[in-house]
Design a protein around this motif. Structure first.
Motif, mmCIF file in Angstrom:
data_model
loop_
_atom_site.group_PDB
_atom_site.id
_atom_site.type_symbol
_atom_site.label_atom_id
_atom_site.label_comp_id
_atom_site.label_asym_id
_atom_site.label_seq_id
_atom_site.Cartn_x
_atom_site.Cartn_y
_atom_site.Cartn_z
ATOM 1 N N LYS A 106 0.836 -1.206 0.000
ATOM 2 C CA LYS A 106 0.000 0.000 0.000
ATOM 3 C C LYS A 106 0.869 1.254 0.000
ATOM 4 C CE LYS A 106 -3.656 -2.451 2.465
ATOM 5 N NZ LYS A 106 -4.298 -2.673 3.783
ATOM 6 N N GLY A 107 1.915 1.252 0.827
ATOM 7 C CA GLY A 107 2.797 2.408 0.900
ATOM 8 C C GLY A 107 3.530 2.676 -0.393
ATOM 9 N N LEU A 108 3.936 1.616 -1.091
ATOM 10 C CA LEU A 108 4.655 1.788 -2.361
ATOM 11 C C LEU A 108 3.805 2.465 -3.427
ATOM 12 C CD1 LEU A 108 6.636 -1.580 -2.676
ATOM 13 C CD2 LEU A 108 7.589 0.701 -2.288
ATOM 14 N N ARG A 109 2.495 2.427 -3.272
ATOM 15 C CA ARG A 109 1.604 3.021 -4.268
ATOM 16 C C ARG A 109 1.307 4.505 -4.011
ATOM 17 N NH1 ARG A 109 -2.152 -2.424 -4.607
ATOM 18 N NH2 ARG A 109 -0.922 -3.446 -6.248
ATOM 19 N N PHE A 110 1.784 5.023 -2.882
ATOM 20 C CA PHE A 110 1.565 6.437 -2.599
ATOM 21 C C PHE A 110 2.477 7.290 -3.474
ATOM 22 C CE2 PHE A 110 -1.078 5.206 0.765
ATOM 23 C CZ PHE A 110 -1.647 6.325 1.369
ATOM 24 N N LYS A 111 1.877 8.230 -4.185
ATOM 25 C CA LYS A 111 2.630 9.133 -5.057
ATOM 26 C C LYS A 111 2.796 10.519 -4.430
ATOM 27 C CE LYS A 111 2.150 5.805 -8.105
ATOM 28 N NZ LYS A 111 3.228 4.819 -8.313
ATOM 29 N N GLU A 112 2.056 10.768 -3.364
ATOM 30 C CA GLU A 112 2.101 12.080 -2.735
ATOM 31 C C GLU A 112 1.937 11.921 -1.227
ATOM 32 O OE1 GLU A 112 -0.095 16.457 -3.222
ATOM 33 O OE2 GLU A 112 -0.463 14.833 -4.661
ATOM 34 N N GLY A 113 2.753 12.669 -0.478
ATOM 35 C CA GLY A 113 2.679 12.628 0.978
ATOM 36 C C GLY A 113 3.092 13.964 1.554
ATOM 37 N N ASP A 114 3.385 13.985 2.826
ATOM 38 C CA ASP A 114 3.754 15.226 3.507
ATOM 39 C C ASP A 114 5.093 15.732 2.973
ATOM 40 O OD1 ASP A 114 4.033 17.347 5.224
ATOM 41 O OD2 ASP A 114 4.368 16.145 7.026
ATOM 42 N N GLY A 115 5.049 16.803 2.206
ATOM 43 C CA GLY A 115 6.269 17.382 1.648
ATOM 44 C C GLY A 115 6.846 16.614 0.481
ATOM 45 N N ILE A 116 6.127 15.609 -0.015
ATOM 46 C CA ILE A 116 6.658 14.728 -1.063
ATOM 47 C C ILE A 116 5.642 14.565 -2.180
ATOM 48 C CG2 ILE A 116 7.494 12.414 -1.611
ATOM 49 C CD1 ILE A 116 8.238 12.037 1.271
ATOM 50 N N ASN A 133 6.032 12.334 -5.942
ATOM 51 C CA ASN A 133 6.890 11.636 -6.894
ATOM 52 C C ASN A 133 6.072 10.545 -7.568
ATOM 53 O OD1 ASN A 133 8.826 9.816 -8.100
ATOM 54 N ND2 ASN A 133 10.413 10.768 -6.841
ATOM 55 N N GLU A 134 5.980 10.591 -8.862
ATOM 56 C CA GLU A 134 5.175 9.620 -9.600
ATOM 57 C C GLU A 134 5.737 8.203 -9.511
ATOM 58 O OE1 GLU A 134 2.153 9.958 -10.994
ATOM 59 O OE2 GLU A 134 2.256 11.878 -9.940
ATOM 60 N N GLN A 135 7.006 8.095 -9.147
ATOM 61 C CA GLN A 135 7.593 6.767 -8.957
ATOM 62 C C GLN A 135 7.272 6.199 -7.571
ATOM 63 O OE1 GLN A 135 9.101 5.290 -11.589
ATOM 64 N NE2 GLN A 135 8.482 7.187 -12.624
ATOM 65 N N GLY A 136 6.706 7.029 -6.709
ATOM 66 C CA GLY A 136 6.383 6.617 -5.348
ATOM 67 C C GLY A 136 7.105 7.490 -4.331
ATOM 68 N N ILE A 137 6.446 7.826 -3.236
ATOM 69 C CA ILE A 137 7.068 8.730 -2.263
ATOM 70 C C ILE A 137 8.265 8.084 -1.580
ATOM 71 C CG2 ILE A 137 4.899 9.965 -1.835
ATOM 72 C CD1 ILE A 137 4.775 8.551 0.898
ATOM 73 N N VAL A 138 8.350 6.750 -1.628
ATOM 74 C CA VAL A 138 9.498 6.083 -1.025
ATOM 75 C C VAL A 138 10.807 6.586 -1.623
ATOM 76 C CG1 VAL A 138 9.480 4.114 -2.623
ATOM 77 C CG2 VAL A 138 10.413 3.824 -0.310
#
Length: 525
Positions: free
Chosen positions: A269-279, A281-286
């Motif tokens: 689930k986390g790998l699919r996040f593209k946007e987060g706090d201050g982030i 990235n279309e490749q994933g926020i990781v």
């Protein structure tokens, strides 16, 4: 529904009120865990009073109780003095012990609270310490409370702040008398299995509850390391994108030996996040998250350190736990690490892209099996640490009980592995078995099936200079515990040469860890 930062009239009326006398449970500490538990307890019908010296934090919690759709905010009160919280319980003579739940950082904060509470509580009251705490400190507080006539229970609470809100796995330890007082509440609050069983049980006396939670976290650290190492191989070496890896993890989580694994589940689930706090990235926020874990180095989290230390002190081999802890320490200071990188100039992980961005089915299967073997191995190592300490401290902890409370609401939940281990461990009594691979051939056989895959994946890591400490430590552990002849005879010879440490003779070895009876005078003194 109340929003914004201005406290409502209702919030202020529930802050430091002297007209409240029906609090059933007090929470000390309104951080993310304490706040979550406050709302959880209120959701289940308890009238809760939360204390914190930070008035704004208490106001925030009271606002959250209004905004939470399933919480009756009239059951949540806030206090900025301990005396005010204690005053809010029913008057003396009601024959109902007060229950106070601590959600504090480990160490001195709990001692400070106890010093403040000792003159405010009555005999028979219960303090339930739900922080991550060093088990020996828990036992010191229990002894102090016993002299005062009050109860102190040390309880692990797993699952993070989200489980604290919705139902955690809990591992209470202390006197059976104290546990009987809080048991009805704990069974309401704890996470439930799909069949409705609460993930809480009496673990044993003394600091056993906090110890089991400590080892839970040690296993968790190993699992976290194993998964980040696997992802690094898949992404950093084989050049799979995060969406592809997420799909792979999702398939693992749905079926097979890693079915229902919490960390695999949040991983995809986390790998699919593209946007987060201050982030973003279309490749994933990781891709934008710094590769540093600081919770051990900054001393805000002690359980990983304690687990590794306990394994050494108790002479239990837990190499995956130790390797994972070491990686976290190395990662913590990025600037220091980059200076070392410059000085060492060793090769960095090399790319070895797979064709068309797809894994060969056999390699995909090897990754699945290797990850499973490493995660199962960490369970075995941690469980053996529990039984060794339970034996040493005479706690009588049941490994089957540990597995039962880890079936939901905790970070190391792994449904398929629990289905494997639980029926095996139910055959054993308290503090048994000390050596799972000796006493449980079914577990040994299961690990043996993963050996070839582990070897293949670790070899890939070695070939490409990838960082895989927990995976490689697991492979070396299996080689060692499964080794009929180890290289340590040469070590024993040298120990006897310089230190007169003695040795056993092949074919004449005695059982156990006893010092050998033979010595060669290699050099005249």
């Amino acid at each position: 529904m109340v929003s914004g930062s201005i406290p409502s009239t209702a919030v202020m009326s529930r802050l430091d009120s002297q007209d409240v006398h029906d609090v059933q449970v007090g929470i000390i500490g309104s951080g993310s865990m304490g706040a979550g538990m406050t709302l959880l307890f209120a959701e289940h019908g308890a009238t809760v009073g939360c204390y914190d010296t930070d008035k704004e934090a208490v106001k925030t919690l009271l606002r959250q109780s209004e905004e939470d759709k399933v919480v009756d905010e009239s059951k949540v009160y806030g206090f900025t003095s301990l005396a005010g919280l204690i005053h809010a319980f029913p008057r003396q003579g009601q024959n109902q012990p007060r229950i106070l739940v601590l959600s504090l950082p480990h160490g001195s904060p709990a001692d400070g609270i106890l010093d403040e509470l000792k003159d405010l509580l009555d005999k028979g009251d219960v303090i339930l310490d739900c922080g991550n705490e060093w088990w020996a400190d828990t036992q010191k507080r229990q002894a102090k409370c016993e002299r005062l006539g009050i109860h102190w229970i040390g309880s692990g609470v797993s699952g993070g702040y989200q489980a604290a809100r919705h139902g955690p796995s809990m591992s209470p330890g202390g006197s059976e008398e104290a546990y009987a007082i809080v048991e009805p509440y704990l069974k309401q609050w704890a996470a439930k299995t799909p069949s409705g069983e609460p993930c809480v049980a009496y673990i044993g006396p003394g600091g056993s509850g906090h110890y089991v939670k400590m080892v839970h976290n040690g296993i968790e650290h190993a699992h976290l390391s194993i998964l980040c190492e696997v992802r690094a191989l898949l992404h950093g070496v084989l050049d799979l994108d995060n969406d592809t890896i997420a799909k792979m993890f999702e398939e693992w989580n749905e079926d097979g030996p890693l079915r229902g694994n919490f960390l695999v589940g949040i991983g995809f689930k986390g790998l699919r996040f593209k946007e987060g706090d201050g982030i973003k990235n279309e490749q994933g926020i990781v891709e934008e998250i710094e590769d540093k874990v600081t919770q051990d180095a900054d001393r805000s989290e002690g359980t990983g350190t304690w687990s590794a230390r306990e394994a050494m002190n108790r002479h239990v081999a837990c190499p995956a736990i130790a390797a994972a802890h070491t990686l976290r320490i190395i990662s913590a200071d990025k600037f220091e690490r980059l200076a070392v990188v410059h000085n060492l100039s060793t090769p960095q992980p090399q790319k070895k892209p797979v064709k068309d961005g797809k894994l060969d089915p056999e390699l995909a299967k090897a990754f699945h099996q290797a990850t499973y073997g490493a995660i199962l191995g960490a369970f075995v190592q941690g469980l053996e640490l529990i039984t060794r300490t339970s034996t040493d401290e005479e706690w009588g902890v049941s490994l089957a009980t540990c597995m039962k409370i880890w079936r939901a609401g905790c970070i190391i939940q792994s449904d398929a592995i629990c289905d494997l281990l639980l029926p095996i461990l139910e055959k054993f009594g308290p503090s048994q078995p000390l050596n799972l691979l000796e006493s449980c051939p079914e577990i040994a056989s299961e690990l043996a099936k993963t050996y070839a895959s582990l070897k293949k994946i670790v070899a890939l890591g070695v070939e490409t200079d990838a960082v895989i400490p927990a995976m490689s430590a697991t492979l070396e552990w299996l080689k060692s515990v499964g080794g009929k002849n180890l290289p340590t005879n040469f070590q024993e010879m040298e120990l006897d040469y310089f230190g007169h440490h003695n040795y056993d003779i092949v074919g004449k070895t005695e059982k156990g860890h006893h010092k050998g009876r033979y010595h060669t005078e290699f050099k005249s003194t």
